[in-house]
Structures are given as structure tokens and as C-alpha cells.
Scaffold this active site. Sequence first.
Site, PDB file in Angstrom:
ATOM      1  N   SER A   1       0.826  -1.197   0.000  1.00 44.76           N
ATOM      2  CA  SER A   1       0.000   0.000   0.000  1.00 44.76           C
ATOM      3  C   SER A   1       0.858   1.244   0.000  1.00 44.76           C
ATOM      4  O   SER A   1       1.873   1.320   0.677  1.00 44.76           O
ATOM      5  CB  SER A   1      -0.956  -0.023   1.197  1.00 44.76           C
ATOM      6  OG  SER A   1      -0.686   1.020   2.072  1.00 44.76           O
ATOM      7  N   LYS A   2       0.413   2.191  -0.807  1.00 45.52           N
ATOM      8  CA  LYS A   2       1.132   3.458  -0.952  1.00 45.52           C
ATOM      9  C   LYS A   2       1.188   4.157   0.407  1.00 45.52           C
ATOM     10  O   LYS A   2       2.165   4.795   0.764  1.00 45.52           O
ATOM     11  CB  LYS A   2       0.385   4.287  -1.996  1.00 45.52           C
ATOM     12  CG  LYS A   2       1.083   5.544  -2.423  1.00 45.52           C
ATOM     13  CD  LYS A   2       2.342   5.291  -3.219  1.00 45.52           C
ATOM     14  CE  LYS A   2       3.050   6.603  -3.483  1.00 45.52           C
ATOM     15  NZ  LYS A   2       4.450   6.479  -3.714  1.00 45.52           N
TER      16      LYS A   2
END
Length: 341
Positions: free
Chosen positions: A253-254
Amino acid sequence: MKKVRTRFAPSPTGYMHIGNLRTALFEYLIAKHEDGDFILRIEDTDQERLVEGAVDIIYDTMKAVGLNHDEGPDIGGDFGPYVQSERLSMYKGYADQLVELGGAHYCFCSEEEIEAQRKEAESLGISFKYDDPCKHISIEEARKRIADGEKYVVRQTIKANGETYFDDEVYGRIEVDNSTLDESVLLKSDGFPTYNFANIIDDHQMQISHVVRGNEYLSSTPKYNLIYQAYGWDIPTYVHVPPVMKDEQHKLSKRNGDASFQDLVKKGYLPEAILNYIALLGWAPESEQEIYSLEELIKVFDIKRISKSPAIFDIDKLTWMNGMYLRAMSEEKFYETVKPY
């Protein structure tokens, strides 16, 4: 046989997440393996999350990896517009029609009333599912209240008895008790459709044959099907794919600082090596071959070989693959490629 049509429908909310790019790749391969169409649609109905310049990032990424779309906002096509916010005027008509068909109802409840039910469920330790008193209001009375200026949303109507099932290309048959499905909002009080509703309408209108998405949508797919059935529309073929993980426990996840496609390119990974690597995340060819051009992937791609288990992103494996691509380059191409670094 119906023409295969898939769509990549990202929200312009920032960089291109590796999981998103893999979804786009699988959709592209499914379409092209069958000589079908691959469509790009921009889903920008969640106005609060939009990021300036993010649409360009989507175009640039697709171009860099060679996933060329057959229809989209920039090139047009027979099923446009391909940007959700430009399609707004039609969702309300579909929502009103769904109310007529018994698949939805007008809801006038305030946030406070919904919150009170949520708190009560929490205090009893049961999972919250809104029980909407408005579904017992007749359409005539609801229309009168709307004409009088009352604020409302359109909410899905789900009969509490029976089961809904669907067949997924990866996970097989999935059955769900209707009593467990919550009646989500389809059209918000500002007239904007929710993601779930807009998606169904757009996929139907654009004649999408295969819907590829993350397996977190497995639980909401039965609700989508009830809407398709209410309208009497054909249900698409579903391909739910497992997530791309950072390790056994955590999704990539960013937000956790995991690399996006743009970050990897900045670090010197080649777009074609990244694409080759993510094709093999959660999908396995029949042979031991690991290095594939996009053309070769199109030839060998088979939905049946998508795995049910999450795929772990291994940066060392990508680094190895990147090296294979670099070593295969001519000296001129290598020189041009490394010059900016």
C-alpha cells in the site's frame, strides 16, 4: 459469441499502485487473448479524493508499459463519455427506474438516525446492518416528500429471505444469505452515484463482458447481481484476483510507503521488466519460462491459471528480472537507458 470487452477503471487519486497496474494488465491480457477490446474509464465520482495531475499519471503509466486502450477519454469510442463525472446526468434516471422495479427505495433518514442504530448494534456486540424504515413508504408518498424539497438518498432494497449466488472464474461458486447483505446507498443526496452503482450502470452501457477486480469485492458482488437482475440485464463474467502483498500479513500500500510504479521507475527498474514481473504475481504460465514480452503474454494468458492465494511482491526477484532485461539490450539502447542516471 459475445465480443470480450474489459475495462480498467482507476480513480485519479495519485500514483499508480502496483496492484492496480496488475489488474489493468490482467484485463488487457483477457481482452487481447480473445481479440477483444480493452477500455479505459476514469472513475472520478469520489470528488474529495481527486488529486491534481493524477489522470496524466494514468495515461503516462499505461503508455510506458504498452497497455494501449481501444476506447477511452482521450481517444473516444462508441460508448462514451469515458469519464464518470461527465455521465452524471444519467445515473438519477437509472436510480428512479430501479425504484420502480422494486430494486431500490427512497430513504429520508438523517445521519443521526443511522448513527443511533450503529451505536446500538455496537453496544449489543452485533455487526451493524442498517434496517431502513423508509422502505415501507409507498413510492407515491416518497415522491410527494421529494417534491416538497426533502433531502433523500436512493438505497438498494434487498429481500431478507433466500440466497444469491454467482460463479467466479477464480473462486468458483459463491453463495451468500440475503439476510447478511446491507442495503447500501446507490445515489447520494447530492445526486452523485456511489462507486458501486455507477460501476454497474457503466459496465452495462459499455457492454463489458469480463469484470476483473480485487477479491475484497467478492462480498459485495451478490448485491451487484441483484441490481443486474432487477433491470433484467446480462451479468458479466467475474474474475476476482487475490491481493499483492508486501509480506504474509500486509498488503502492498502506498500509504505504508510501498513503491508505486513511478517509484520503481525512478529507482531504475524498466517498465517492461516491471510489467513482466507483475504478470507472474498470482498467475502462472504452463511452462517454466519467466521472461515474457507483452505479445508472448497475450498468447499464453489463461484465466484458469490465476491463483486464489495472495501474491508476495519480492523486490529481489524484480531486481533479477530487471538485470535480465538490461543484459539483453544492445549497447546503444543500454547507453540511452542509463544516461539519465
